[in-house]
Scaffold this motif. Structure first.
Motif, PDB file in Angstrom:
ATOM      1  N   ALA A 244      12.944  12.299   0.333  1.00 12.42           N
ATOM      2  CA  ALA A 244      12.589  11.884   1.717  1.00 12.42           C
ATOM      3  C   ALA A 244      11.226  11.058   1.973  1.00 12.42           C
ATOM      4  O   ALA A 244      11.270  10.163   2.595  1.00 12.42           O
ATOM      5  CB  ALA A 244      12.431  13.347   2.764  1.00 12.42           C
ATOM      6  N   MET A 245      10.141  11.610   1.106  1.00 13.62           N
ATOM      7  CA  MET A 245       9.108  10.726   1.288  1.00 13.62           C
ATOM      8  C   MET A 245       9.266   9.185   0.779  1.00 13.62           C
ATOM      9  O   MET A 245       8.879   8.297   1.483  1.00 13.62           O
ATOM     10  CB  MET A 245       8.166  11.656   0.273  1.00 13.62           C
ATOM     11  N   LYS A 246      10.034   9.159  -0.422  1.00 16.14           N
ATOM     12  CA  LYS A 246      10.235   7.708  -0.646  1.00 16.14           C
ATOM     13  C   LYS A 246      11.055   7.077   0.041  1.00 16.14           C
ATOM     14  O   LYS A 246      11.019   5.986   0.433  1.00 16.14           O
ATOM     15  CB  LYS A 246      10.724   7.978  -2.238  1.00 16.14           C
ATOM     16  N   ASN A 247      12.407   7.677   0.754  1.00 16.88           N
ATOM     17  CA  ASN A 247      13.131   6.894   1.721  1.00 16.88           C
ATOM     18  C   ASN A 247      12.518   6.477   2.796  1.00 16.88           C
ATOM     19  O   ASN A 247      12.643   5.507   3.486  1.00 16.88           O
ATOM     20  CB  ASN A 247      14.318   8.095   1.875  1.00 16.88           C
ATOM     21  N   HIS A 248      11.431   7.537   3.391  1.00 16.24           N
ATOM     22  CA  HIS A 248      10.558   7.182   4.649  1.00 16.24           C
ATOM     23  C   HIS A 248       9.633   5.934   4.263  1.00 16.24           C
ATOM     24  O   HIS A 248       9.348   4.920   4.996  1.00 16.24           O
ATOM     25  CB  HIS A 248       9.854   8.106   5.177  1.00 16.24           C
ATOM     26  N   LEU A 249       9.162   5.915   3.052  1.00 12.51           N
ATOM     27  CA  LEU A 249       8.567   4.406   2.794  1.00 12.51           C
ATOM     28  C   LEU A 249       9.474   3.245   2.681  1.00 12.51           C
ATOM     29  O   LEU A 249       9.003   2.328   3.330  1.00 12.51           O
ATOM     30  CB  LEU A 249       7.668   4.723   1.300  1.00 12.51           C
ATOM     31  N   LEU A 250      10.637   3.239   2.117  1.00 12.79           N
ATOM     32  CA  LEU A 250      11.416   2.083   2.089  1.00 12.79           C
ATOM     33  C   LEU A 250      11.900   1.836   3.559  1.00 12.79           C
ATOM     34  O   LEU A 250      12.113   0.802   3.797  1.00 12.79           O
ATOM     35  CB  LEU A 250      12.613   2.401   1.220  1.00 12.79           C
ATOM     36  N   GLU A 251      12.188   3.014   4.506  1.00 13.97           N
ATOM     37  CA  GLU A 251      12.566   2.448   5.552  1.00 13.97           C
ATOM     38  C   GLU A 251      11.425   1.989   6.440  1.00 13.97           C
ATOM     39  O   GLU A 251      11.453   0.841   7.261  1.00 13.97           O
ATOM     40  CB  GLU A 251      12.899   3.879   6.360  1.00 13.97           C
TER      41      GLU A 251
ATOM     42  N   GLY B 226      11.339  -1.752   5.446  1.00 13.75           N
ATOM     43  CA  GLY B 226      12.424  -2.696   6.147  1.00 13.75           C
ATOM     44  C   GLY B 226      11.863  -3.075   7.232  1.00 13.75           C
ATOM     45  O   GLY B 226      11.982  -4.128   7.700  1.00 13.75           O
ATOM     46  N   LEU B 227      11.326  -2.145   8.106  1.00 16.97           N
ATOM     47  CA  LEU B 227      10.815  -2.592   9.450  1.00 16.97           C
ATOM     48  C   LEU B 227       9.912  -3.499   9.180  1.00 16.97           C
ATOM     49  O   LEU B 227       9.604  -4.505  10.049  1.00 16.97           O
ATOM     50  CB  LEU B 227      10.247  -1.177  10.270  1.00 16.97           C
ATOM     51  N   VAL B 228       8.717  -3.260   8.411  1.00 16.46           N
ATOM     52  CA  VAL B 228       7.691  -4.361   8.260  1.00 16.46           C
ATOM     53  C   VAL B 228       8.034  -5.683   7.820  1.00 16.46           C
ATOM     54  O   VAL B 228       7.631  -6.744   8.268  1.00 16.46           O
ATOM     55  CB  VAL B 228       6.635  -3.787   7.065  1.00 16.46           C
ATOM     56  N   GLU B 229       9.041  -5.663   6.928  1.00 21.78           N
ATOM     57  CA  GLU B 229       9.646  -6.922   6.563  1.00 21.78           C
ATOM     58  C   GLU B 229      10.248  -7.690   7.720  1.00 21.78           C
ATOM     59  O   GLU B 229      10.336  -9.030   7.929  1.00 21.78           O
ATOM     60  CB  GLU B 229      10.705  -6.573   5.324  1.00 21.78           C
ATOM     61  N   GLN B 230      10.916  -6.933   8.518  1.00 19.28           N
ATOM     62  CA  GLN B 230      11.639  -7.340   9.860  1.00 19.28           C
ATOM     63  C   GLN B 230      10.686  -7.933  10.757  1.00 19.28           C
ATOM     64  O   GLN B 230      10.805  -9.085  11.259  1.00 19.28           O
ATOM     65  CB  GLN B 230      12.557  -6.326  10.665  1.00 19.28           C
ATOM     66  N   GLN B 231       9.391  -7.515  10.974  1.00 17.26           N
ATOM     67  CA  GLN B 231       8.224  -7.612  11.508  1.00 17.26           C
ATOM     68  C   GLN B 231       7.600  -9.135  11.102  1.00 17.26           C
ATOM     69  O   GLN B 231       7.447  -9.842  12.039  1.00 17.26           O
ATOM     70  CB  GLN B 231       7.172  -6.596  11.800  1.00 17.26           C
ATOM     71  N   LEU B 232       7.487  -8.950   9.913  1.00 20.42           N
ATOM     72  CA  LEU B 232       7.097 -10.189   9.199  1.00 20.42           C
ATOM     73  C   LEU B 232       7.955 -11.528   9.626  1.00 20.42           C
ATOM     74  O   LEU B 232       7.403 -12.589   9.913  1.00 20.42           O
ATOM     75  CB  LEU B 232       6.741  -9.923   7.803  1.00 20.42           C
TER      76      LEU B 232
ATOM     77  N   MET C  77       4.900   5.487  11.769  1.00 24.14           N
ATOM     78  CA  MET C  77       5.540   5.826  10.520  1.00 24.14           C
ATOM     79  C   MET C  77       4.231   6.038   9.366  1.00 24.14           C
ATOM     80  O   MET C  77       4.611   6.912   8.374  1.00 24.14           O
ATOM     81  CB  MET C  77       6.414   4.804  10.081  1.00 24.14           C
ATOM     82  N   GLU C  78       3.288   5.232   9.464  1.00 20.52           N
ATOM     83  CA  GLU C  78       2.401   5.483   8.402  1.00 20.52           C
ATOM     84  C   GLU C  78       1.746   6.815   8.487  1.00 20.52           C
ATOM     85  O   GLU C  78       1.572   7.551   7.508  1.00 20.52           O
ATOM     86  CB  GLU C  78       1.327   4.368   8.775  1.00 20.52           C
ATOM     87  N   LEU C  79       1.623   7.495   9.643  1.00 16.97           N
ATOM     88  CA  LEU C  79       0.994   8.726  10.069  1.00 16.97           C
ATOM     89  C   LEU C  79       1.858   9.750   9.318  1.00 16.97           C
ATOM     90  O   LEU C  79       1.540  10.855   8.732  1.00 16.97           O
ATOM     91  CB  LEU C  79       0.769   8.855  11.490  1.00 16.97           C
TER      92      LEU C  79
ATOM     93  N   ASN D 276       9.657 -13.132   0.439  1.00 17.30           N
ATOM     94  CA  ASN D 276      10.697 -12.663  -0.766  1.00 17.30           C
ATOM     95  C   ASN D 276       9.908 -11.991  -1.754  1.00 17.30           C
ATOM     96  O   ASN D 276      10.222 -10.787  -2.430  1.00 17.30           O
ATOM     97  CB  ASN D 276      10.775 -14.011  -1.764  1.00 17.30           C
ATOM     98  N   MET D 277       8.317 -12.059  -1.846  1.00 18.19           N
ATOM     99  CA  MET D 277       7.684 -11.065  -2.656  1.00 18.19           C
ATOM    100  C   MET D 277       7.763  -9.618  -2.185  1.00 18.19           C
ATOM    101  O   MET D 277       7.711  -8.638  -2.789  1.00 18.19           O
ATOM    102  CB  MET D 277       6.138 -11.587  -2.524  1.00 18.19           C
ATOM    103  N   LEU D 278       7.316  -9.633  -0.794  1.00 19.44           N
ATOM    104  CA  LEU D 278       7.459  -8.369  -0.151  1.00 19.44           C
ATOM    105  C   LEU D 278       8.979  -7.472  -0.446  1.00 19.44           C
ATOM    106  O   LEU D 278       9.007  -6.455  -0.946  1.00 19.44           O
ATOM    107  CB  LEU D 278       7.231  -8.370   1.185  1.00 19.44           C
ATOM    108  N   ARG D 279      10.027  -8.322  -0.017  1.00 17.27           N
ATOM    109  CA  ARG D 279      11.491  -7.715  -0.354  1.00 17.27           C
ATOM    110  C   ARG D 279      11.610  -7.492  -1.872  1.00 17.27           C
ATOM    111  O   ARG D 279      12.092  -6.286  -2.208  1.00 17.27           O
ATOM    112  CB  ARG D 279      12.508  -8.972  -0.295  1.00 17.27           C
ATOM    113  N   GLN D 280      11.189  -8.195  -2.857  1.00 13.63           N
ATOM    114  CA  GLN D 280      11.441  -7.722  -4.267  1.00 13.63           C
ATOM    115  C   GLN D 280      10.421  -6.578  -4.602  1.00 13.63           C
ATOM    116  O   GLN D 280      10.854  -5.708  -5.560  1.00 13.63           O
ATOM    117  CB  GLN D 280      10.748  -9.003  -5.216  1.00 13.63           C
ATOM    118  N   ALA D 281       9.212  -6.239  -4.015  1.00 15.86           N
ATOM    119  CA  ALA D 281       8.315  -5.311  -4.285  1.00 15.86           C
ATOM    120  C   ALA D 281       8.896  -3.976  -3.874  1.00 15.86           C
ATOM    121  O   ALA D 281       8.785  -3.096  -4.396  1.00 15.86           O
ATOM    122  CB  ALA D 281       6.837  -5.505  -3.587  1.00 15.86           C
ATOM    123  N   LEU D 282       9.563  -3.891  -2.554  1.00 13.11           N
ATOM    124  CA  LEU D 282      10.068  -2.978  -2.108  1.00 13.11           C
ATOM    125  C   LEU D 282      11.441  -2.777  -2.922  1.00 13.11           C
ATOM    126  O   LEU D 282      11.664  -1.447  -3.069  1.00 13.11           O
ATOM    127  CB  LEU D 282      10.609  -3.393  -0.618  1.00 13.11           C
ATOM    128  N   ASP D 283      12.277  -3.543  -3.321  1.00 15.46           N
ATOM    129  CA  ASP D 283      13.537  -3.381  -4.164  1.00 15.46           C
ATOM    130  C   ASP D 283      13.030  -2.815  -5.452  1.00 15.46           C
ATOM    131  O   ASP D 283      13.602  -1.780  -6.019  1.00 15.46           O
ATOM    132  CB  ASP D 283      14.223  -4.568  -4.314  1.00 15.46           C
TER     133      ASP D 283
END
Length: 240
Positions: free
Chosen positions: A20-27, A30-36, A64-66, A138-145
Motif C-alpha cells: 500500500a505504501m509503495k502504491n500510494h507513492l506511485l499514485e 501520477g498526480l504530480v506528473e499530471q500537474q507538471l 498525499m505527502e502527509l 519523460n525523466m519523471l515518467r521513467q523514474a516512476l516506472d
C-alpha cells in the motif's frame, strides 16, 4: 535486477502495508506528473484558467505527502523493518519528498503562466521550453516506472540523462538572455520565463533523485556522487 525483490513475510498484513505504501507513492507520482504537464501547457498557451487549476490542485499533493509520511512512520515504529524492507521504506519516504517538491515547481510554473498571460506575447523561446519540458517530463515518467518495476537499468538511464537536461537549461537560458538584450520590452516576460525554466531544471533534479533511490533500494548502492563512467559500468553489469 528487476521485479519485486522484497521477501514475503509470514504476516500478510505487513506485506499489505508495504504494498500500500509503495502504491500510494506511485499514485502520488501520477498526480504530480499530471500537474507538471498541465503547468507546462498553461505556460506555453499562457492560459491563466488552466494555471489556476494547477495551483488549486497542489493541496491534494500535499495531503498525499502527509498520508505517505504517516504510513512510513507507522511501519518503522510497529514493524521495525530490516534490510531490503527498511530500504524500501526509506526510499519511499525520500521519493515522496521529491514528488512534493516537483508539485511545488509545477505550481510555481503555473503562477508564472498566470503572470505571462497578462503581458504581450513574446517569441523565440517556445521550442526550447517544449524541448526541456518534454525531457524532464519523460525523466519523471521513467523514474516512476523504474520504481514500480524496481528496474535498475531504467533508473540508471534517468540519472545519466541529467547532464543533457542541464545543457538544455543553459541553452534555453542563453536564448532568453539574447531576447531580453535585443528587445527591452520583453524583459518582464523573460524574467517570468526564467523562473519557469529554473523550475523545469529542478524537476529534472528531483526525478534524478527518485531514480537514485531505486538504485539504492534494489542494489544497496549510493550513486549520488558517482561519475557517469561508473554509472555506465553499473548499467552494463545490470543488463547482463
Amino acid at each position: 535486477m528487476q521485479g519485486d525483490q522484497h521477501r514475503q513475510h509470514i504476516s500478510g498484513q505487513f506485506n499489505a502495508e508495504l504494498d500500500a505504501m509503495k502504491n500510494h507513492l506511485l499514485e502520488m507520482g501520477g498526480l504530480v506528473e499530471q500537474q507538471l504537464g498541465r503547468a507546462m501547457s498553461s505556460l506555453l498557451a499562457r492560459d491563466s484558467g488552466e494555471a489556476q487549476e494547477v495551483v488549486r490542485a497542489d493541496q491534494q499533493i500535499n495531503e498525499m505527502e502527509l498520508q505517505i509520511d504517516e504510513e512510513c512512520s507507522r511501519i518503522l515504529a510497529r514493524r521495525q523493518p530490516a534490510a531490503s524492507d527498511l530500504r524500501l521504506v526509506l526510499a519511499v519516504a525520500k521519493s515522496t519528498t521529491d514528488l512534493e517538491r516537483i508539485g511545488d515547481e509545477a505550481t510555481r510554473i503555473a503562477r508564472q503562466a498566470t503572470k505571462l498571460s497578462e503581458l504581450p506575447p513574446s517569441s523565440g523561446t517556445t521550442p526550447e521550453f517544449r524541448l526541456i519540458s518534454g525531457h524532464v517530463g519523460n525523466m519523471l515518467r521513467q523514474a516512476l516506472d523504474s520504481f514500480a518495476r524496481l528496474d535498475v537499468a531504467r533508473a540508471i538511464e534517468v540519472v545519466l540523462d541529467a547532464d543533457a537536461v542541464n545543457a538544455e537549461h543553459d541553452a534555453a537560458m542563453d536564448s532568453l538572455l539574447r531576447l531580453m538584450k535585443n528587445d527591452a520590452g520583453s524583459i518582464d516576460g523573460v524574467v517570468h520565463e526564467m523562473w519557469a525554466l529554473r523550475g523545469l531544471e529542478r524537476v529534472g533534479a528531483h526525478a534524478t533523485n527518485i531514480a537514485e533511490q531505486v538504485i539504492y533500494l534494489v542494489r544497496g548502492r549510493d550513486v549520488r556522487h558517482m561519475k557517469p563512467g561508473e554509472l555506465q559500468s553499473l548499467l552494463k553489469v545490470d543488463k547482463r
